[in-house]
Structures are given as structure tokens and as C-alpha cells.
Design a protein around this motif. Sequence first.
Motif, PDB file in Angstrom:
ATOM      1  N   SER A   4      13.043   3.305  -3.779  1.00 15.64           N
ATOM      2  CA  SER A   4      14.042   4.313  -4.145  1.00 15.64           C
ATOM      3  C   SER A   4      14.746   4.915  -2.935  1.00 15.64           C
ATOM      4  CB  SER A   4      13.365   5.433  -4.948  1.00 15.64           C
ATOM      5  OG  SER A   4      12.295   5.988  -4.205  1.00 15.64           O
ATOM      6  N   PHE A   5      14.655   4.245  -1.772  1.00 15.73           N
ATOM      7  CA  PHE A   5      15.261   4.781  -0.555  1.00 15.73           C
ATOM      8  C   PHE A   5      15.862   3.632   0.246  1.00 15.73           C
ATOM      9  CE2 PHE A   5      10.697   4.209  -0.157  1.00 15.73           C
ATOM     10  CZ  PHE A   5      10.603   3.314   0.886  1.00 15.73           C
ATOM     11  N   SER A   6      16.694   3.984   1.196  1.00 11.56           N
ATOM     12  CA  SER A   6      17.361   2.969   2.014  1.00 11.56           C
ATOM     13  C   SER A   6      16.464   2.535   3.169  1.00 11.56           C
ATOM     14  CB  SER A   6      18.668   3.527   2.574  1.00 11.56           C
ATOM     15  OG  SER A   6      18.408   4.553   3.518  1.00 11.56           O
ATOM     16  N   ARG A   7      16.818   1.389   3.751  1.00 13.07           N
ATOM     17  CA  ARG A   7      16.110   0.902   4.922  1.00 13.07           C
ATOM     18  C   ARG A   7      16.158   1.932   6.049  1.00 13.07           C
ATOM     19  NH1 ARG A   7      14.817  -4.217   6.235  1.00 13.07           N
ATOM     20  NH2 ARG A   7      16.144  -4.993   4.542  1.00 13.07           N
ATOM     21  N   GLU A   8      17.305   2.576   6.208  1.00 12.63           N
ATOM     22  CA  GLU A   8      17.481   3.549   7.286  1.00 12.63           C
ATOM     23  C   GLU A   8      16.581   4.764   7.092  1.00 12.63           C
ATOM     24  OE1 GLU A   8      20.556   0.704   7.181  1.00 12.63           O
ATOM     25  OE2 GLU A   8      19.979   2.114   5.578  1.00 12.63           O
ATOM     26  N   LYS A   9      16.471   5.237   5.846  1.00  9.75           N
ATOM     27  CA  LYS A   9      15.624   6.397   5.585  1.00  9.75           C
ATOM     28  C   LYS A   9      14.147   6.063   5.793  1.00  9.75           C
ATOM     29  CE  LYS A   9      18.345   9.401   2.606  1.00  9.75           C
ATOM     30  NZ  LYS A   9      18.387  10.129   1.296  1.00  9.75           N
ATOM     31  N   GLY A  10      13.759   4.867   5.396  1.00 11.62           N
ATOM     32  CA  GLY A  10      12.374   4.457   5.582  1.00 11.62           C
ATOM     33  C   GLY A  10      12.006   4.380   7.050  1.00 11.62           C
ATOM     34  N   LEU A  11      12.881   3.787   7.853  1.00  7.06           N
ATOM     35  CA  LEU A  11      12.610   3.664   9.283  1.00  7.06           C
ATOM     36  C   LEU A  11      12.637   5.021   9.965  1.00  7.06           C
ATOM     37  CD1 LEU A  11      12.061   1.778  11.642  1.00  7.06           C
ATOM     38  CD2 LEU A  11      14.543   1.469  11.911  1.00  7.06           C
ATOM     39  N   VAL A  54     -12.249   4.970  12.250  1.00  4.34           N
ATOM     40  CA  VAL A  54     -11.908   3.950  13.249  1.00  4.34           C
ATOM     41  C   VAL A  54     -11.303   2.764  12.513  1.00  4.34           C
ATOM     42  CG1 VAL A  54     -12.760   2.453  15.079  1.00  4.34           C
ATOM     43  CG2 VAL A  54     -13.817   4.703  14.727  1.00  4.34           C
ATOM     44  N   CYS A  55     -10.014   2.540  12.689  1.00  3.69           N
ATOM     45  CA  CYS A  55      -9.319   1.471  11.967  1.00  3.69           C
ATOM     46  C   CYS A  55      -8.529   0.583  12.922  1.00  3.69           C
ATOM     47  CB  CYS A  55      -8.356   2.056  10.928  1.00  3.69           C
ATOM     48  SG  CYS A  55      -9.163   2.864   9.537  1.00  3.69           S
ATOM     49  N   VAL A  56      -8.507  -0.700  12.627  1.00  2.00           N
ATOM     50  CA  VAL A  56      -7.664  -1.623  13.363  1.00  2.00           C
ATOM     51  C   VAL A  56      -6.312  -1.715  12.668  1.00  2.00           C
ATOM     52  CG1 VAL A  56      -8.387  -3.698  12.096  1.00  2.00           C
ATOM     53  CG2 VAL A  56      -7.634  -3.904  14.480  1.00  2.00           C
ATOM     54  N   THR A  57      -5.265  -1.948  13.443  1.00  2.24           N
ATOM     55  CA  THR A  57      -3.925  -2.094  12.871  1.00  2.24           C
ATOM     56  C   THR A  57      -3.622  -3.582  12.679  1.00  2.24           C
ATOM     57  OG1 THR A  57      -2.899  -2.099  15.074  1.00  2.24           O
ATOM     58  CG2 THR A  57      -3.125   0.026  13.961  1.00  2.24           C
ATOM     59  N   LEU A  58      -3.047  -3.913  11.525  1.00  2.00           N
ATOM     60  CA  LEU A  58      -2.734  -5.310  11.209  1.00  2.00           C
ATOM     61  C   LEU A  58      -1.286  -5.664  11.484  1.00  2.00           C
ATOM     62  CD1 LEU A  58      -4.704  -5.757   7.853  1.00  2.00           C
ATOM     63  CD2 LEU A  58      -5.495  -6.102  10.214  1.00  2.00           C
ATOM     64  N   LEU A  59      -0.444  -4.650  11.711  1.00  2.00           N
ATOM     65  CA  LEU A  59       0.970  -4.878  12.005  1.00  2.00           C
ATOM     66  C   LEU A  59       1.554  -3.598  12.562  1.00  2.00           C
ATOM     67  CD1 LEU A  59       3.049  -4.770   8.680  1.00  2.00           C
ATOM     68  CD2 LEU A  59       0.815  -3.719   8.968  1.00  2.00           C
ATOM     69  N   ASN A  60       2.746  -3.709  13.138  1.00  2.36           N
ATOM     70  CA  ASN A  60       3.488  -2.548  13.615  1.00  2.36           C
ATOM     71  C   ASN A  60       4.572  -2.253  12.593  1.00  2.36           C
ATOM     72  OD1 ASN A  60       4.997  -0.590  14.871  1.00  2.36           O
ATOM     73  ND2 ASN A  60       5.472  -1.794  16.699  1.00  2.36           N
ATOM     74  N   ARG A  61       4.451  -1.132  11.876  1.00  2.00           N
ATOM     75  CA  ARG A  61       5.362  -0.831  10.789  1.00  2.00           C
ATOM     76  C   ARG A  61       6.784  -0.529  11.261  1.00  2.00           C
ATOM     77  NH1 ARG A  61       4.377   1.093   6.175  1.00  2.00           N
ATOM     78  NH2 ARG A  61       6.583   0.575   5.986  1.00  2.00           N
ATOM     79  N   LEU A  62       6.990  -0.291  12.538  1.00  2.00           N
ATOM     80  CA  LEU A  62       8.352  -0.116  13.044  1.00  2.00           C
ATOM     81  C   LEU A  62       9.078  -1.456  13.137  1.00  2.00           C
ATOM     82  CD1 LEU A  62       7.843   2.540  15.872  1.00  2.00           C
ATOM     83  CD2 LEU A  62       8.548   2.899  13.495  1.00  2.00           C
TER      84      LEU A  62
END
Length: 330
Positions: free
Chosen positions: A242-249, A284-292
Motif C-alpha cells: 500500500s506504499f511506494s518504493r520511495e516511501k518504503g526505502l 543475537v541474530c544473523v542478517t540474511l540480506l541488506n534491506r537497503l
Amino acid sequence: MKPTTLPIKNMASILPASNTSMRSDRNTYVGKSFVHVKNPYLDSMDEDVLYHLDLGTKTHNLPEMFGDVKFVCVGGSPNRMKAFALFMHKELRLADSEEDIKDICAGTDRYCMYKIGPVLSISHGMGIPSISIMLHELIKLLYHARCSDVTIIRIGTSGGIGIAPGSVVITDEAVDSFFKPRFEQVILDNIVTRSTELDKELAEELFNCSKEISTFPTVIGHTMCTYDFYEGQGRLDGALCSFSREKGLDYLKRAYNAGIRNIEMESTVFAAMCRLCGLKAAVVCVTLLNRLECDQINSPHDVLVEYQKRPQLLISKFIKQRLGLCDQTS
């Protein structure tokens, strides 16, 4: 089920004191910190059935089974927590065989639980409701078992923000979707707000342990907990958006600027409940991707499997150091 014990001389020094030294309030022995509950009705119950764990105060001798527990490690996946149990069995060099490691909760299909010496490895499923149910019953189990000086750690996977995939994040502050350190629980028709403060000394101790591991980066940062994997985390790839790519980023960039380094779906209720019940807790969590950079997890399976082992390696080092076994390697 008999508790598994470590074949080391100093193990007795971390076991609970005799019941005869218990104070009248049941929550403390002299010099020890005990798990407590915030429910005045529990002690008046004839029996406490821990339904989702397939345990109970009448059907099981909880002090005998769990009284020596000092470390509780929880994670979403049953397979991952079984793997962690087998890994800790090797790391602690226990005398019994791997075949003796059985799922204590085998009578239910909700969660799994394994006991390895003073370590409990438990699955909690996915999301706040699932981990909340497990924590209610786990905390009552530790209370009924009269466990003392317990450290509880959530180990899991997450989406990173502005850090490389495979990085391990030690949470210094669990925050909600508004970047606030709080957990809002609906109770009856009221919204109750609870603090999500985690143990800072424990986070620092874990970070110091990570300095001895050169195979992956570890950072301390805020962790954002959401109620959803898709829209709630600003993803564009769900069935609804329900939002734009720009708003999400823009949202993710604002989260990064607020000190948030990863996103998952359990940390706020975990921190809130553990704090109220006297448990020293860490995430303590590992990251699976960079959401940016992307929304979907597309790394090869073998890479993801290796990533998921990283928090386990760190927690293993921490537990062995606490037990005076840091000079032993598997």
C-alpha cells in the motif's frame, strides 16, 4: 527424563542450592537470582499444565528435570534448535551419546525442547504471538523448577539494515515499528505498554566474546520488531503493498539513522517478558540480506545454512567461557 550433566568438577558450583535454604517468598535463595512470575493465582492452583510444552507440575518432576538449567537458548525453527542442541553437546563434550538427546516436547507439535547439561534449546515459532505463548510456559517451567541465575538468549535470523549479509547483530535495544523501546500488549480492552530494556552487561559480554571470532563481523545495534514480514517491514514483494518504493526505502533509511541494524518479529515481547520475570536476556541474530538493497532472500541455500550457524558459534563460546571451558574446542 533425567537431566544430562557435565563431566567436570566445577559443575556443582552452578547448581541450585538445596530446597531447605529457600526463603519464604519462594523467588530467592541467599545470594541467588531466581526466576519469578507476576501472577498471584499460580501458587493457588492444584496443578499447572504447560499444555504447549507437554509438561505439567503433577505429571513431571520439574525441579529434578530442569533445576540445573543456567542457559536457555530460543529460536524460531525446530530444526535449527535441534541442530544447536547437537552442536552444544559436542562443544560441552558431554559423556552421553547424541542418541540420548530427545525432544522433551515430543508429545506436542507446537514447539521442540532439548536439554544439554545446563543448556535448554527451545523453538518458539514465528512472530510475537507464537514466542509469547512459549515464553509464558517456559518462564513458568523455570519458576516451578526453581532455576536460579538463568541467562536466556534468542538466536535467530533477521533482515539487516545498512550492514552486510551474514553480519551478526547483538541487540542493545529492542524497538517497535515507531522506533520506540516498548512493547504494547492488548489485555482485555486495554493497551498495556511494557519496557523492552535488555541486559546491557550481557550484551557487552557477548560482544567481547565476538572479538575472538574472526570469521564474521559482529555489531551492537537496535533491533526493530514488527508484527509482519511483508508490509510491516516495508517490503514491496508481498501479496499486498500500500506504499511506494520511495516511501518504503525512506522508512528503512530513517530506521538506520535511528540506530536500527536489523529487523525481526520477536524481540520486543521477548525483552519485555524476560525483564518482568527477572531473566537476564539478550538477542543475537544473523542478517540474511541488506534491506537497503533488496527485499527477497536469494542467497544460495548452503550460504544461508552457514549464516545461521554464526549466532550459534558465538553463543557456544559465551557459554563455554561462563562454564570455564573456554580452552576446550570440539
